[in-house]
Structures are given as structure tokens and as C-alpha cells.
Design a protein around this motif. Structure first.
Motif, short mmCIF file in Angstrom:
data_model
loop_
_atom_site.label_atom_id
_atom_site.label_comp_id
_atom_site.label_asym_id
_atom_site.label_seq_id
_atom_site.Cartn_x
_atom_site.Cartn_y
_atom_site.Cartn_z
N LEU A 192 -22.17 25.74 -42.78
CA LEU A 192 -20.89 25.90 -43.48
C LEU A 192 -20.63 27.35 -43.86
N THR A 193 -19.37 27.78 -43.75
CA THR A 193 -18.98 29.09 -44.29
C THR A 193 -18.98 28.97 -45.82
N PRO A 194 -18.98 30.10 -46.53
CA PRO A 194 -18.93 30.03 -48.00
C PRO A 194 -17.73 29.23 -48.49
N GLU A 195 -16.60 29.39 -47.82
CA GLU A 195 -15.40 28.65 -48.24
C GLU A 195 -15.61 27.14 -48.03
N GLN A 196 -16.15 26.78 -46.85
CA GLN A 196 -16.41 25.36 -46.57
C GLN A 196 -17.44 24.80 -47.56
N ARG A 197 -18.46 25.61 -47.85
CA ARG A 197 -19.50 25.15 -48.80
C ARG A 197 -18.92 24.85 -50.18
N ALA A 198 -17.88 25.64 -50.55
CA ALA A 198 -17.24 25.42 -51.85
C ALA A 198 -16.44 24.12 -51.86
N PHE A 236 -10.78 18.32 -44.94
CA PHE A 236 -11.69 17.62 -44.02
C PHE A 236 -10.91 16.90 -42.92
N VAL A 237 -11.55 16.75 -41.77
CA VAL A 237 -11.08 15.78 -40.78
C VAL A 237 -12.01 14.56 -40.91
N VAL A 238 -11.44 13.46 -41.39
CA VAL A 238 -12.26 12.29 -41.71
C VAL A 238 -12.63 11.54 -40.44
N ASP A 239 -13.92 11.26 -40.27
CA ASP A 239 -14.37 10.42 -39.15
C ASP A 239 -14.30 8.95 -39.58
N TYR A 240 -14.93 8.62 -40.67
CA TYR A 240 -14.78 7.26 -41.21
C TYR A 240 -15.03 7.26 -42.72
N VAL A 241 -14.39 6.29 -43.37
CA VAL A 241 -14.70 5.92 -44.76
C VAL A 241 -14.81 4.41 -44.74
N GLU A 242 -16.01 3.90 -44.99
CA GLU A 242 -16.24 2.47 -44.80
C GLU A 242 -17.09 1.90 -45.93
N ALA A 243 -16.97 0.61 -46.15
CA ALA A 243 -17.83 -0.09 -47.11
C ALA A 243 -18.65 -1.14 -46.38
N ARG A 244 -19.90 -1.27 -46.79
CA ARG A 244 -20.80 -2.25 -46.18
C ARG A 244 -21.73 -2.81 -47.26
N SER A 245 -22.32 -3.96 -46.96
CA SER A 245 -23.42 -4.44 -47.80
C SER A 245 -24.63 -3.53 -47.56
N ALA A 264 -17.26 13.13 -42.36
CA ALA A 264 -16.07 13.97 -42.25
C ALA A 264 -16.48 15.36 -41.80
N LYS A 265 -15.59 15.98 -41.07
CA LYS A 265 -15.87 17.32 -40.56
C LYS A 265 -15.17 18.39 -41.38
N LEU A 266 -15.89 19.49 -41.61
CA LEU A 266 -15.30 20.73 -42.11
C LEU A 266 -15.47 21.73 -40.99
#
Lengths: 281, 281
Positions: A192-198, A236-245, A264-266
Motif C-alpha cells: 500500500l502507498t501511504p495514502e492507501q495505508r491511511a 475501494f473497489v469491492v470484491d465481495y461483502v458477504e455473511a456466512r455461518s 476489496a481492492k485499493l
């Protein structure tokens, strides 16, 4: 601390412990170690007499467009860190030592729980993990093996593998280690770049916000959508947000312990995280 | 001789041998034992301190139209035979003991060498063998494991599996045991009518004839065609007659050690056999 690069050398190093029937603990890693890995070793030290840490960047779990060649190899620094936390044996084999010169014809697939989440965007990844972990289990022959809950899906795959193939090994899942600002520790954070890390701690913040909302009675669907919105707004570019047991079964409502998964990707760096939200009935 | 039906019981029975670092030999079977199996046990007795024989009719290696339900279960007779040849421990688990109540999600496939020969007509068969053998290896944890050369393809699959997954086990292939008239011993010979049993040795006769012809310089193609003709004339329905290297690679000429494989049906009973023809350059 001993460092072994061959199976023969490792067997020689482990022979006294095996003869004395000592409890051997095993922590498989790909190196480039951080506090998350070191916490796995500390946990292993608590429960075992002898701790083996493997450092092996496993080619067959990387896809053709993934970062195998560029994956950081930092054996000297890793060895120092491992010595400091009391690791007994580092096993750092070459690719040839692990896979030999003959073609690998055997594949292991764990169906059902590998198809979605990280499995969807990384075809073959968990097969490669299952093969190398099986090999390492057969080489090290530990009593206990330690895996981080950050790779929660991987942990579930390993538990299934151990059960299905009757490995005589107890699998211990160790909670995620986080930076002070909540970011889950990962070798990939270094990309991560410093900006992405923040910006990166937004993932954990959105998970904690989701936990609070679920416990206040907001619906699971709404909560998951909010995470996606927060991450997208943060860049972010979201890959997935999911819920599971916890066993990775699909869930539609919050009426049991529920794990929320985010990938998610930065920029080009893909981050994953998860949070187990305890159900209080 | 002890008989154990649970993994826990087997571990207790093997514990003294493991502590004393004795050489444990393992012979996996599906029971209904004959002299071929007993010769595997005799070979194991020669090379090991403690011999474990498993008797387990493995459901996942049978196809939907195969004979799982009707496969002969003869534990009392088998136990007597095993005691007579000096087997130390019989492991005879139930299906539930082996596979539990949770669904099996893990599959193991060995590509390349399982697609043809018996693999062609038995899809999934060698996957089921690979899974159960891996489970049994993890349960018994032997130093040596013994398999018959009659199931030559299975033996090759197991060798590949052990190499690819780094099992710390030496695989020993034991030559085929034959009746006085040359018929390879098999549990399935019991399905033959007296008339079929009289015809069955034609397989071995055709293989020996082929060996003689190859050594006299007849071409491999011609020799294989002759086997098919002989078997068809004798009343068999030929499944395959094939030549392979000992590592199961395709061969077109007789210029190295060559294994000739036959699978053919007499009525509803499918018989297999093979012969290793040594090349004298």
C-alpha cells in the motif's frame, strides 16, 4: 533455533522430539512475517513442546496473474523474528525439495466451501493450499497446527480437509492480529502507498459498524449494503461483502453467530478481513 | 490378534508399537480374503514388526451400478485366515466410523494415469481409492504399505499419491498370486459359474502367449490383437487389452519393460489381469 531446508534434515531435527513423544506444533507460513504470524508461533509455544514454522511460497496456490514471482522473500529477517519468539525449527524448503522433478499429478479439492468468497476470484487457489498443507502435514507430522482467522475461509477448508482425510492433527484457529488503527495485519499491506495505508482501516471500521448495527436489530442485508457503500466511498473497489455461518454456510438473517467477510481492492492491492459477530439470543 | 473397529481403539492397540518405534506394516483390503491377500500379509510380516490389515468395503470407490451392496462381507472367515498368517491387528471400521455423519467434501484426483484402463469404465473409482487410502494412511500411520500388482493401475496411483502428497510411507508392490491353472486370484472369481471358471484361465494363457510372441519379435500391435481374438473366441467380452510402461505411460513398441493389461467380462463378472514382460535389449 535450527533452520532446515530439506525433508531429510527436518526429520533428523525432529527425531529426538518424536522419540520422546513431545507435542509438535506447526505453523505453516509463506514468510514475510508480521506480528500476526508471530502470534501464531506464540500460541503454538503455549500449547506445544516443539514448534516448527515452515516458510514456503507455494507456487501452486497462485493463479497465473497473481504475485508469485514478486511475493516478498525475506528469510533472514523472518528467521530473526522467529528466533526472538522462541521458534525451535524453521523449515524453509526450495520448490524442488517440495515438488521434486516429476510432474505433480495429484489434486485435492474441497467442494462447497471453496466455490465462493475468495474461491470465486481465485480458481484453484484452495486446491493448491490443500495440496501443500497435506504435504507439509505429512512431512512435519505435528500434533497441532495453527492457522490465522484472518484467512477464515482457508481455516475452514483446512478443518474440512483434516476431518475428511482423517489427519491425526488438531487445528487451532488464532484470532486476527490488528494494527492500532484496526487494519488486519497482512503481508500485502506492504504494497500500500501511504495514502492507501491511511484509508485501509476503513475495512475494520465498517465491520465494527456493521456489528453494532446488527446487534441493534438492523437487517443483515442492510448492514452488508452499508459496508459496500462505506468502502466504495472511501475509494475501494469491492470484491465481495458477504455473511456466512462459522462453518461457511449461507445465512440470510442475523440469528446465530455470523461471520462478515470483506474483500476489496485499493489500487492493485487486494485486502481481506472478517469479523465474527456473536449472536446473543 | 486384536480386532479393532474404531480409530480410537486402533490407536490404543498401536500405541506400544509406536512408542517403541516398531516398523508398522499395513495391508488395506476390502475383505473376502484369498491367498493373494494372505501373501501381502506374509510379505508384510517379513519386513515389519507389527502388521495391521484393514477390512473396509469403501462405498465411495463403487460406481452407482457397481456391486457395493452385494460385495461379500466375510469378517469371521477373514479373521481366522489373518490369525493363521500372523496378522497382529485387524482394523474393521464401520462406514460411519470412517466417514462420520457430516458430508465428505474433500476429493483427491490423480490425473493422467487414472483416465484410461480401468479408469475409463469406472469414473470416480480411483478418486474414491485415493481418498480412502489417504484416510487409512493417516489413521494407521504405517512405515510400509503393501498392495498387490494385480491391481497394477491402483498400485501406480497409490505410488503417485504417496510421492505427490509426501506421505512418509514406503509402498511395496507384491506380485500376483495365481491359481494352479494361472487365473489371478480375485474376490470376484467367486461370482463365476463352474463353466466360466473353467474358461477364465484363458486370460493368463493369452498373456503368457503374448509374452512369448513379443520376445520372439512379433509386433506389439499384433500381439495385443491376438489377445483380444483369443479372449473373444473363448466367450469373453473384452473391455480393453493395452500395453503401458511400468509407470503407465503409453508405449507403441516393445523396447522396454512393458506391462500388458487385460480387462474382460465373463457374463456379468469383470476380470482383470496383467503381465510385466521384461525387455532383454
Amino acid at each position: 533455533m535450527k533452520t532446515e531446508t530439506t525433508i531429510q534434515g527436518l526429520n533428523a531435527a525432529l527425531s529426538p522430539a518424536r522419540t520422546a513423544k513431545k507435542r509438535i506444533g506447526f505453523v505453516p507460513t509463506m514468510g514475510n512475517l508480521h506480528e500476526g504470524h508471530l502470534n501464531l508461533v506464540r500460541e503454538a509455544k503455549k500449547l506445544c513442546d516443539v514448534v516448527v514454522v515452515s516458510i514456503f511460497v507455494n507456487p501452486i496456490q497462485f493463479g497465473p496473474n497473481e504475485d508469485f514471482d514478486n511475493y516478498p522473500r525475506t528469510l533472514d529477517k523472518d528467521s530473526q523474528l522467529l528466533a526472538d519468539v522462541g521458534c525451535d525449527i524453521v523449515f524453509a524448503p526450495s520448490v524442488e525439495q517440495m515438488y521434486g522433478k516429476q510432474p505433480l499429478l495429484t489434486n485435492i479439492s474441497v467442494s462447497g466451501i471453496t466455490a465462493d468468497l475468495c474461491g470465486a476470484s481465485r480458481p484453484g487457489h484452495f486446491d493448491g493450499v490443500a495440496v501443500v498443507v497435506s504435504k507439509l502435514f505429512n512431512i512435519v507430522q505435528p500434533s497441532l497446527a495453527f492457522f490465522g482467522q484472518k484467512d477464515f475461509q482457508q481455516l475452514a477448508v483446512i478443518r474440512q480437509l483434516v476431518q475428511d482425510l482423517s489427519f491425526p492433527i488438531e487445528v487451532i484457529g488464532v484470532p486476527i492480529t490488528r494494527a492500532a488503527d484496526g487494519l488486519a495485519l497482512s503481508s500485502r499491506n506492504g504494497y500500500l502507498t501511504p495514502e492507501q495505508r491511511a484509508v485501509a482501516p476503513t475495512i475494520y471500521q465498517s465491520l465494527k459498524h456493521a456489528e453494532k448495527a446488527l446487534l441493534e436489530g438492523v437487517s443483515l442485508d442492510t448492514v452488508l449494503a452499508e459496508i459496500t457503500t462505506q468502502l466504495t466511498q472511501a475509494g475501494f473497489v469491492v470484491d465481495y461483502v458477504e455473511a456466512r455461518s462459522p462453518a461457511l454456510q449461507m445465512v440470510t438473517d442475523f440469528k446465530q453467530d455470523t461471520v462478515i467477510f470483506v474483500a476489496a481492492k485499493l489500487g492493485t492491492t487486494r485486502l481481506i478481513d472478517n469479523l465474527i459477530v456473536k449472536f446473543v439470543g
